[in-house]
Motif scaffolding. Sequence first.
Motif, PDB file in Angstrom:
ATOM      1  N   UNK A 442      32.147 -74.785 -28.707  1.00  0.00           N
ATOM      2  CA  UNK A 442      31.470 -75.017 -27.428  1.00  0.00           C
ATOM      3  C   UNK A 442      30.386 -73.985 -27.147  1.00  0.00           C
ATOM      4  N   UNK A 443      30.527 -72.768 -27.679  1.00  0.00           N
ATOM      5  CA  UNK A 443      29.566 -71.704 -27.374  1.00  0.00           C
ATOM      6  C   UNK A 443      29.520 -70.740 -28.562  1.00  0.00           C
ATOM      7  N   UNK A 444      28.443 -70.789 -29.340  1.00  0.00           N
ATOM      8  CA  UNK A 444      28.339 -69.941 -30.520  1.00  0.00           C
ATOM      9  C   UNK A 444      28.235 -68.468 -30.161  1.00  0.00           C
ATOM     10  N   UNK A 445      27.553 -68.148 -29.073  1.00  0.00           N
ATOM     11  CA  UNK A 445      27.424 -66.739 -28.685  1.00  0.00           C
ATOM     12  C   UNK A 445      28.779 -66.161 -28.295  1.00  0.00           C
ATOM     13  N   UNK A 446      29.633 -66.968 -27.652  1.00  0.00           N
ATOM     14  CA  UNK A 446      30.983 -66.507 -27.317  1.00  0.00           C
ATOM     15  C   UNK A 446      31.787 -66.268 -28.590  1.00  0.00           C
TER      16      UNK A 446
END
Length: 551
Positions: A442-446
Amino acid sequence: MVPGYLSLALFGISLLSALVAVAVRRSRSERYVCGFIALVVVICTWAFSYGVQLGFDTRAAQLPWWQLSLAVAGFVPTAWLLFTLRYAGKDGWLTRPARWTMVSEPIVFAAFVLTNPSHRLIWTDLQLVAAPVRVFAPTFAIGYYAHIAYAYAIVAFGSYLVLRTAAHSSALYRRQAATLLAAVVPPTAAQVAFTLRASPVPGLDLTPFTFGVTAVFITVSLFRFDLLDRTPIAREAALDVVGNGLVVLDAEGMVVDADERARRVLTPAPAAGSHVSTVFPDTPLERLSGTTIESETEDIRRTYEVQVSPLLDAEGQLSGHSLVLRDVTDRHAYEQRLEVANRVLRHNLRNDMNVVHGLAGQIEAGEAEEPQATAAQIRSKVEDVVATSEKVREMTRMEPSSVSEAAPTDLATVVEPVATGFDTGDPVTLECETTRARAAVADESALETALTNLLENAIEHNESDEPWVRVATERDGDRTCLRVADDGPGLPEEEREVLRRETETPLKHSRGLGLWLASWSARAAGGELTIVSSDADGTTIQIEFPSADQG
């Protein structure tokens, strides 16, 4: 004169139906209004065209109006089903193919009615009887009976939906259902009599005349029982929007009703007739409000807060309770992050600054044996404080990601840049073993944040003679895993327990923010962090994601 009175009666019914449709269209705009108006408009048109037909006494004059009446009548069952599907909250069934199928049948029937002289599939003979009313007495063919069988089936199914919905609803909705079914029964009975040639007046279809009764019952349901203002599905739709579940109890604490979400969340699922204590055996009803429960459905863990409210009757007497399961997952996670941040700011940072204060005092008093080494210690502590402050800031502003936002991601494209650019320092060896493993992220940076903190934690606490850290990705069935392993001393028991319980106490809390931030970041990325193993030979931690389509 009789035909004239009959026509006037039908025109009056048509006018009343039209007024009902206009009133509904002007004052209500709910999603199920379209089906309701379609039903009323078809009724209005049928009554009007049949009234015009009865105003003529010749075959040639009556025939086009007879055909119009019969063609329009074919749309009544479809309009009824469309309305009842929306009334019962079955909008999901109204897919594009389903809508086309529903509409195509009456359209095809109308086309066969209008072209019957060329094929005679709807009727084979159309005699004009003279007494007491000049009207057609048709001899129907196979096409009509096929249509009427289909029409009876969908009218029955629509009525079943109304009954089924009312059976699981309050008294108001049961009264709505009663008036709706009362509106349907007279025209259905009249139509059956006409088809079986059992009409009291030979050839006369009494169905349009019974629409007067239908219009009265619909008016009562609209303006007395708030039809289209309040429908049984409105409660469930509202609860779905806010992510709540609902359980209704009687005055003795017995379950009267429970919506689908409550049945999914609670274990065991509340069943009608069971006592609330079977669902909450450890907490009495009077102390239940404000408690929280956790549930995992479709691999998603969520937290719900129970809110209990009394239900009073018209005389103010207690008639039961409502238990609302309010989804507080995001709030609970945010409060948890604030709790940990407060502990870090109050405990860890205070300790570090006390050390800095003491070392600075040694330099100021000239008591430091090696001022440069002491200054280096101060610098190291300050850097730790800055790094911790950055983690606190990142942690408190972290936003949860929706599972629906997840996109297929090759984990190697995220893992390799982080591992390659990571400064391990001597003598730690960092190994990276990635395979093609596509996950729903859902969120690559996370995910990058989670991996960075896992690596920092594994390297910082690794004191073995030849320290190493290994990052690997692999697919395991319908799950895709990212694993970080090391040969360090293993996580202390309190660290493992804090992560398992996902809460801290004054006596049991983690030493820092690294694992907390990794866990929350993994969840924000759509994954779940777990400790695979941790002992004297090292620790393995994995983040597990649903696998994405490999095609």
